[in-house]
Design a protein around this motif. Structure first.
Motif, PDB file in Angstrom:
ATOM      1  N   TYR A   7       7.360  61.234  42.239  1.00 50.28           N
ATOM      2  CA  TYR A   7       7.056  61.341  43.668  1.00 50.28           C
ATOM      3  C   TYR A   7       6.089  60.235  44.101  1.00 50.28           C
ATOM      4  O   TYR A   7       6.336  59.528  45.087  1.00 50.28           O
ATOM      5  N   TYR A   8       4.973  60.092  43.384  1.00 56.80           N
ATOM      6  CA  TYR A   8       3.975  59.090  43.762  1.00 56.80           C
ATOM      7  C   TYR A   8       4.536  57.677  43.655  1.00 56.80           C
ATOM      8  O   TYR A   8       4.286  56.835  44.522  1.00 56.80           O
ATOM      9  N   ASN A   9       5.289  57.404  42.611  1.00 53.59           N
ATOM     10  CA  ASN A   9       5.870  56.071  42.468  1.00 53.59           C
ATOM     11  C   ASN A   9       6.840  55.762  43.604  1.00 53.59           C
ATOM     12  O   ASN A   9       6.865  54.641  44.110  1.00 53.59           O
ATOM     13  N   ALA A  10       7.605  56.765  44.038  1.00 50.08           N
ATOM     14  CA  ALA A  10       8.511  56.568  45.175  1.00 50.08           C
ATOM     15  C   ALA A  10       7.725  56.321  46.463  1.00 50.08           C
ATOM     16  O   ALA A  10       8.108  55.473  47.281  1.00 50.08           O
ATOM     17  N   GLU A  11       6.615  57.046  46.637  1.00 54.14           N
ATOM     18  CA  GLU A  11       5.768  56.856  47.820  1.00 54.14           C
ATOM     19  C   GLU A  11       5.140  55.460  47.829  1.00 54.14           C
ATOM     20  O   GLU A  11       5.104  54.794  48.864  1.00 54.14           O
ATOM     21  N   ILE A  12       4.659  55.021  46.687  1.00 52.67           N
ATOM     22  CA  ILE A  12       4.061  53.686  46.582  1.00 52.67           C
ATOM     23  C   ILE A  12       5.097  52.626  46.931  1.00 52.67           C
ATOM     24  O   ILE A  12       4.818  51.675  47.675  1.00 52.67           O
ATOM     25  N   LYS A  13       6.301  52.806  46.432  1.00 49.10           N
ATOM     26  CA  LYS A  13       7.386  51.869  46.743  1.00 49.10           C
ATOM     27  C   LYS A  13       7.709  51.902  48.234  1.00 49.10           C
ATOM     28  O   LYS A  13       7.899  50.866  48.861  1.00 49.10           O
ATOM     29  N   ARG A  14       7.762  53.105  48.816  1.00 52.36           N
ATOM     30  CA  ARG A  14       8.068  53.265  50.235  1.00 52.36           C
ATOM     31  C   ARG A  14       7.038  52.554  51.117  1.00 52.36           C
ATOM     32  O   ARG A  14       7.359  51.984  52.147  1.00 52.36           O
ATOM     33  N   TYR A  15       5.771  52.574  50.695  1.00 55.13           N
ATOM     34  CA  TYR A  15       4.703  51.920  51.458  1.00 55.13           C
ATOM     35  C   TYR A  15       4.670  50.406  51.232  1.00 55.13           C
ATOM     36  O   TYR A  15       3.932  49.702  51.898  1.00 55.13           O
ATOM     37  N   GLY A  16       5.410  49.918  50.254  1.00 55.26           N
ATOM     38  CA  GLY A  16       5.438  48.479  49.990  1.00 55.26           C
ATOM     39  C   GLY A  16       4.390  48.019  49.001  1.00 55.26           C
ATOM     40  O   GLY A  16       3.973  46.869  49.036  1.00 55.26           O
ATOM     41  N   GLY A  17       3.950  48.905  48.121  1.00 51.12           N
ATOM     42  CA  GLY A  17       2.987  48.538  47.090  1.00 51.12           C
ATOM     43  C   GLY A  17       1.739  49.396  47.149  1.00 51.12           C
ATOM     44  O   GLY A  17       1.490  50.101  48.134  1.00 51.12           O
ATOM     45  N   ILE A  18       0.953  49.302  46.100  1.00 53.40           N
ATOM     46  CA  ILE A  18      -0.200  50.188  45.947  1.00 53.40           C
ATOM     47  C   ILE A  18      -1.268  49.943  47.012  1.00 53.40           C
ATOM     48  O   ILE A  18      -1.848  50.882  47.544  1.00 53.40           O
ATOM     49  N   LYS A  19      -1.534  48.694  47.340  1.00 55.10           N
ATOM     50  CA  LYS A  19      -2.575  48.443  48.353  1.00 55.10           C
ATOM     51  C   LYS A  19      -2.182  49.031  49.700  1.00 55.10           C
ATOM     52  O   LYS A  19      -2.995  49.679  50.363  1.00 55.10           O
ATOM     53  N   ASN A  20      -0.944  48.840  50.119  1.00 54.03           N
ATOM     54  CA  ASN A  20      -0.468  49.426  51.377  1.00 54.03           C
ATOM     55  C   ASN A  20      -0.465  50.948  51.305  1.00 54.03           C
ATOM     56  O   ASN A  20      -0.737  51.616  52.303  1.00 54.03           O
ATOM     57  N   TYR A  21      -0.154  51.480  50.127  1.00 48.53           N
ATOM     58  CA  TYR A  21      -0.142  52.935  49.945  1.00 48.53           C
ATOM     59  C   TYR A  21      -1.551  53.511  50.152  1.00 48.53           C
ATOM     60  O   TYR A  21      -1.735  54.473  50.892  1.00 48.53           O
ATOM     61  N   VAL A  22      -2.546  52.931  49.501  1.00 54.40           N
ATOM     62  CA  VAL A  22      -3.926  53.436  49.624  1.00 54.40           C
ATOM     63  C   VAL A  22      -4.419  53.279  51.061  1.00 54.40           C
ATOM     64  O   VAL A  22      -5.024  54.196  51.620  1.00 54.40           O
ATOM     65  N   ILE A  23      -4.122  52.162  51.691  1.00 53.09           N
ATOM     66  CA  ILE A  23      -4.524  51.958  53.088  1.00 53.09           C
ATOM     67  C   ILE A  23      -3.835  52.988  53.985  1.00 53.09           C
ATOM     68  O   ILE A  23      -4.477  53.622  54.826  1.00 53.09           O
ATOM     69  N   GLY A  24      -2.540  53.186  53.787  1.00 51.12           N
ATOM     70  CA  GLY A  24      -1.792  54.152  54.592  1.00 51.12           C
ATOM     71  C   GLY A  24      -2.281  55.574  54.391  1.00 51.12           C
ATOM     72  O   GLY A  24      -2.463  56.330  55.354  1.00 51.12           O
ATOM     73  N   LYS A  25      -2.504  55.951  53.143  1.00 52.03           N
ATOM     74  CA  LYS A  25      -2.989  57.304  52.860  1.00 52.03           C
ATOM     75  C   LYS A  25      -4.392  57.513  53.404  1.00 52.03           C
ATOM     76  O   LYS A  25      -4.728  58.593  53.875  1.00 52.03           O
ATOM     77  N   SER A  26      -5.227  56.484  53.333  1.00 50.96           N
ATOM     78  CA  SER A  26      -6.589  56.639  53.860  1.00 50.96           C
ATOM     79  C   SER A  26      -6.568  56.833  55.368  1.00 50.96           C
ATOM     80  O   SER A  26      -7.397  57.562  55.909  1.00 50.96           O
ATOM     81  N   LYS A  27      -5.618  56.226  56.056  1.00 52.20           N
ATOM     82  CA  LYS A  27      -5.489  56.453  57.495  1.00 52.20           C
ATOM     83  C   LYS A  27      -5.015  57.877  57.771  1.00 52.20           C
ATOM     84  O   LYS A  27      -5.514  58.540  58.676  1.00 52.20           O
ATOM     85  N   GLU A  28      -4.040  58.343  56.989  1.00 50.70           N
ATOM     86  CA  GLU A  28      -3.528  59.712  57.150  1.00 50.70           C
ATOM     87  C   GLU A  28      -4.607  60.755  56.858  1.00 50.70           C
ATOM     88  O   GLU A  28      -4.664  61.792  57.496  1.00 50.70           O
ATOM     89  N   LYS A  29      -5.430  60.476  55.873  1.00 51.74           N
ATOM     90  CA  LYS A  29      -6.437  61.436  55.404  1.00 51.74           C
ATOM     91  C   LYS A  29      -7.825  61.131  55.940  1.00 51.74           C
ATOM     92  O   LYS A  29      -8.827  61.610  55.407  1.00 51.74           O
ATOM     93  N   GLN A  30      -7.926  60.348  57.010  1.00 53.60           N
ATOM     94  CA  GLN A  30      -9.229  59.932  57.522  1.00 53.60           C
ATOM     95  C   GLN A  30     -10.168  61.086  57.833  1.00 53.60           C
ATOM     96  O   GLN A  30     -11.347  61.019  57.481  1.00 53.60           O
ATOM     97  N   PRO A  31      -9.708  62.190  58.450  1.00 50.61           N
ATOM     98  CA  PRO A  31     -10.643  63.306  58.677  1.00 50.61           C
ATOM     99  C   PRO A  31     -11.216  63.861  57.367  1.00 50.61           C
ATOM    100  O   PRO A  31     -12.413  64.144  57.285  1.00 50.61           O
ATOM    101  N   LEU A  32     -10.390  63.992  56.351  1.00 51.82           N
ATOM    102  CA  LEU A  32     -10.851  64.453  55.041  1.00 51.82           C
ATOM    103  C   LEU A  32     -11.846  63.460  54.446  1.00 51.82           C
ATOM    104  O   LEU A  32     -12.938  63.836  54.011  1.00 51.82           O
TER     105      LEU A  32
END
Length: 146
Positions: A7-32
């Motif tokens: 699941y995580y590897n597919a998500e990382i690929k979907r975001y276009g790589g690990i850096k984009n994944y962490v940036i994207g997830k941090s935006k999604e989880k900003q309140p947390l």
């Protein structure tokens, strides 16, 4: 638990790589993440239980926090380590079960989990939160939802 790894590897690929994944997830989880940052200091550490891809902890580590990631799944820890290697600061990764924390009282500012406690029964959740309250001043819980 290879399904989580897949699941995580597919998500990382979907975001276009690990850096984009962490940036994207941090935006999604900003309140947390903002709440964790609010209740943490640079004097103590942050504990993430069930760290999975470690995206939240990577973000926190790169925002001047000392973060310890625990997960009982060695493959998840390896994924988190691999993901964090792309960033300047990395959390510490430890193979440990949330049920057996074994840290000194109040050795963390904050203990948090995202997408973990919903896998337990109500009485287990109470026990797990109480254990986290022994090792940290604050416990922050997040349950995934759309």
């Amino acid at each position: 638990m290879s399904r989580f790894n897949d699941y995580y590897n597919a998500e990382i690929k979907r975001y276009g790589g690990i850096k984009n994944y962490v940036i994207g997830k941090s935006k999604e989880k900003q309140p947390l993440l903002n709440m964790i940052l609010k209740y943490s200091t640079n004097k103590k550490r942050i504990l993430e239980s069930g760290s999975g891809s470690a995206a939240n902890s990577i973000y926190l580590a790169n925002n001047k926090r000392k973060v310890v990631c625990i997960d009982k799944d060695q493959k998840m820890l390896e994924l988190g380590k691999q993901n964090s290697s792309h960033f300047e600061k990395q959390p510490t990764f430890i193979n440990k079960d949330i049920k057996e924390l074994g840290y000194d009282d109040r050795s963390f500012d904050v203990s948090f989990s995202h997408g973990v406690l919903e896998h337990y029964e109500d009485n287990e959740i109470i026990e797990l939160v109480n254990k986290q309250l022994m090792v940290s001043s604050f416990v922050i819980i997040s349950i995934p939802s759309n």
